[in-house]
Design a protein around this motif. Structure first.
Motif, short mmCIF file in Angstrom:
data_model
loop_
_atom_site.label_atom_id
_atom_site.label_comp_id
_atom_site.label_asym_id
_atom_site.label_seq_id
_atom_site.Cartn_x
_atom_site.Cartn_y
_atom_site.Cartn_z
N LEU A 196 0.76 -1.17 0.01
CA LEU A 196 0.02 0.18 -0.16
C LEU A 196 0.92 1.19 -0.06
O LEU A 196 0.60 2.16 -0.87
CB LEU A 196 -1.00 -0.05 1.23
N ILE A 197 1.86 1.15 0.82
CA ILE A 197 2.80 2.31 0.90
C ILE A 197 3.48 2.61 -0.35
O ILE A 197 3.69 3.74 -0.86
CB ILE A 197 3.71 2.35 2.15
N HIS A 209 1.07 3.96 -3.03
CA HIS A 209 0.74 5.49 -2.57
C HIS A 209 1.71 6.34 -3.18
O HIS A 209 1.49 7.47 -3.77
CB HIS A 209 0.83 5.43 -1.11
N GLU A 210 3.01 5.89 -2.90
CA GLU A 210 4.22 7.02 -3.49
C GLU A 210 4.27 6.88 -4.92
O GLU A 210 4.75 7.93 -5.50
CB GLU A 210 5.42 6.22 -2.97
N SER A 246 -0.37 12.81 -5.89
CA SER A 246 -0.70 13.34 -4.67
C SER A 246 -2.13 13.89 -4.61
O SER A 246 -2.88 13.81 -3.47
CB SER A 246 0.19 14.74 -4.17
N ASN A 281 -6.95 5.38 -8.07
CA ASN A 281 -5.89 4.54 -8.07
C ASN A 281 -6.13 3.26 -7.51
O ASN A 281 -6.66 3.22 -6.28
CB ASN A 281 -4.88 5.45 -6.92
N TYR A 289 -0.92 5.69 3.08
CA TYR A 289 -1.42 5.01 1.99
C TYR A 289 -2.70 5.41 1.37
O TYR A 289 -3.39 4.87 0.75
CB TYR A 289 -1.47 3.46 2.12
N ASP A 290 -3.08 6.45 1.83
CA ASP A 290 -4.49 7.16 1.56
C ASP A 290 -4.77 7.69 0.10
O ASP A 290 -5.75 7.95 -0.37
CB ASP A 290 -5.01 8.23 2.53
N ARG A 291 -3.53 7.47 -0.74
CA ARG A 291 -4.01 7.67 -2.12
C ARG A 291 -4.39 6.54 -3.00
O ARG A 291 -4.84 6.66 -4.11
CB ARG A 291 -2.54 8.12 -2.73
N VAL A 292 -4.35 5.38 -2.23
CA VAL A 292 -5.18 4.46 -2.82
C VAL A 292 -6.48 4.14 -2.56
O VAL A 292 -6.77 4.16 -1.32
CB VAL A 292 -4.38 3.07 -2.11
N ASN A 312 -11.23 1.58 -0.33
CA ASN A 312 -10.65 2.31 0.83
C ASN A 312 -11.71 3.01 1.36
O ASN A 312 -12.12 4.07 0.66
CB ASN A 312 -9.51 3.03 0.42
N SER A 341 -11.32 6.86 0.63
CA SER A 341 -11.33 7.45 -0.56
C SER A 341 -12.68 8.30 -0.56
O SER A 341 -13.82 8.03 -0.25
CB SER A 341 -11.43 6.41 -1.51
#
Length: 348
Positions: A185-186, A189-190, A194, A202, A239-242, A279, A282
């Protein structure tokens, strides 16, 4: 030994080094163990070929999959096979708007992206190494595991280990792999930007093993202290971009294919068992998720409607939902997304 001819499709634009770039070589890979499996491999790479440069084709075939010189580990091969299977699925159905290894957050790239109408989907694919899990599963003695993180788990297992050993038995701890999922997840996310608009999603795709293993990975997200819960043991902002995790049994389907005689279409995501895991953090609208759900054959609706029969407490029965559904609603009717265990009855 087989001779593979890959990539007959014409290339275009800056991907084109010649009007038709064909890779032809003798296959040397202990992981490509049946002609049917090899045929699926060829189909997958040819679906991807129009979207890859010649250098990218060679990298996929020779460095990632090790098809020519058998120079990769099983872990690397299966990870690459799962990636290729997922990417080829979207390249096959959305060829006009598919991008291989797009840099959505430069200089990092995702495995692929594609568009459906106004919507865009960025896909990152991960697959864990299950060799230690298999070592425990294949060992003698009793096994114990948990769904999610339990505060008193170590003390409980320690007491049981002492009890079993006093009777001359062995109790082994099954692998708990939520830290693997956290790392996936991390990492994903990267690779994602952003900020993304409402019409862009994503997605992290995770290759899992058998039905019970998929239940465990689902619990890593939604079980006790799960990574998608408000009580997560990890900082969810990492990992909140996932927006979505897609769990699929593609590891199971690419691991030792010669032993999976009940399975067809090892290289097709549409033949795999998939679960969509949103998620909760999201903020993307439902329409964006719904449109993506139409691009993958998944079992969310059937699992939601499935009832696990038994006298055990409800939380235990819910922890068996996926293997119960697979056994009673699929394999009992001769539908095989998973290779049945040797002890399971053959319903054909």
């Amino acid at each position: 030994m087989l001779t593979l001819v890959l990539g007959r499709a014409l290339l275009s634009g800056d991907k084109m080094s010649s009007r038709e770039a064909v890779l032809q070589f003798d296959l040397h890979s202990k992981f490509v163990s049946t002609k049917e499996y090899a045929s699926g491999l060829v189909e997958t790479i040819n679906d991807l070929a129009p979207h890859l440069s010649v250098a990218e084709r060679k990298d996929l075939c020779f460095n990632k999959l090790g098809l020519k010189s058998d120079n990769v580990s099983e872990k690397t091969y299966i990870q690459s096979a799962v990636e290729a299977t997922v990417c080829a699925h979207f390249a096959r159905f959305f060829p006009e708007r598919f991008v291989y290894e797009e840099k959505v957050n430069p200089p990092k790239d995702v495995d692929c992206s594609f568009r459906v109408g106004e919507f865009k989907y960025n896909i990152e694919v991960k697959c864990a190494d299950f060799s230690k899990k298999h070592a425990v599963d294949d060992s003698d003695g009793f096994k114990i595991g948990s769904l999610g993180r339990l505060d008193d788990y170590d003390d409980l297992v320690g007491n049981l280990e002492d009890l079993f050993s006093s009777d001359g038995h062995v109790l082994s701890r099954q692998r708990h792999m939520d830290n693997n999922l956290k790392d996936f997840l991390i990492s994903a996310h990267e690779k994602f930007a952003s900020a993304t608009p409402d019409y862009e999603l994503n997605i992290l795709v995770v290759g899992c093993d058998d039905a019970m293993d998929m239940q465990k990975w689902y619990s890593y997200l939604y079980g006790a202290k799960g990574l998608f819960t408000v009580e997560s043991y990890s900082d969810t902002s990492a990992y909140d971009r996932v927006d979505l995790v897609l769990l699929t049994n593609l590891y199971h389907r690419h691991k030792d294919p010669a032993t999976k005689d009940k399975l067809d279409g090892h290289w097709r995501l549409s033949e795999a068992f998939c679960i969509l895991c949103e998620n909760p953090k999201s903020l993307k609208p439902n329409a964006t998720f719904l449109e993506f759900s139409k691009t993958v054959r998944h079992h969310n609706n059937e699992l939601h409607a499935h009832t696990v029969e038994g006298d055990a407490p409800d939380f235990i029965l819910k922890g068996l939902a996926i293997p119960s559904y697979v056994a009673t609603q699929l394999q009992a009717k001769g539908v095989y997304y998973f290779q049945p265990y040797e002890s399971e009855p053959d319903n054909e």
